[in-house]
Motif scaffolding. Structure first.
Motif: not given
Length: 185
Positions: A103-119
């Motif tokens: 499943t592809l997860l697409l971070p909501k950029g106004d709430v979370v920084f993509p690399k932060y959610i990845f880690y």
């Protein structure tokens, strides 16, 4: 600054994977499978499989920079599902999609920084917590995705808004540590 626990389902959008096309207009795409996902959060695009896929499904199932791929099926007795990888600029060089076991997860950029959610998700898997969210069927392990989306992620806030700068600062530090570990420094 304050910290709030936000449910994963509130900070990402997602799209399930695809496999070979069966009807309608078909097009070719390189499909990223769990075999391209490495345990250390990286990936190898050199082994992707090129398939004929349904053109209409591909429009919503393209891998984009800063998207996160989640392993939903696979694993083994000593290898729980739930591995994640985050994509860099290299996925912009060709048309990539992702398999039905992911499943592809697409971070909501106004709430979370993509690399932060990845880690956050990488650590969640690394710490063994996805093992509690899996079911084994005929030797294959499947992640209970609805329960996965209910997991909480600690998010820093400043002035009642998600602090994206702080998330980026944390992710940058983790990038540096991760790179040093891969290089054996």
């Amino acid at each position: 600054m304050e910290w709030r626990n936000l449910q994963l389902g509130d900070v990402i959008d997602y799209q399930n994977g695809l496999w070979s096309g069966k009807k309608g207009t078909l097009t070719r795409a390189k499909v990223i499978r769990v075999t391209e996902m490495k345990d250390n959060g990286t990936y190898d695009l050199s082994t992707t499989k090129e398939l004929q896929v349904e053109a209409r499904k591909l429009t919503t199932r393209k891998v984009v920079q800063n998207s996160i791929l989640l392993e939903r099926s696979g694993g083994g007795e000593n290898k729980p599902v739930g591995r994640v990888i985050i994509f860099g600029e290299d996925v912009l060089k060709d048309t990539y999609s992702f398999s039905n076991f992911t499943t592809l997860l697409l971070p909501k950029g106004d709430v979370v920084f993509p690399k932060y959610i990845f880690y956050s998700l990488y650590f969640f898997h690394l710490s063994g917590k996805t093992k509690q969210l899996q079911k084994a069927v005929t030797g294959i392990r499947n992640l209970e995705f609805k329960k996965y989306l209910e997991q909480t992620i600690p998010v820093p806030f400043k002035n009642d808004k998600p602090d994206l700068a702080e998330q980026k600062r944390i992710a940058d530090k983790l990038d540096k540590i991760s790179t040093q570990n891969r290089l054996g420094l």
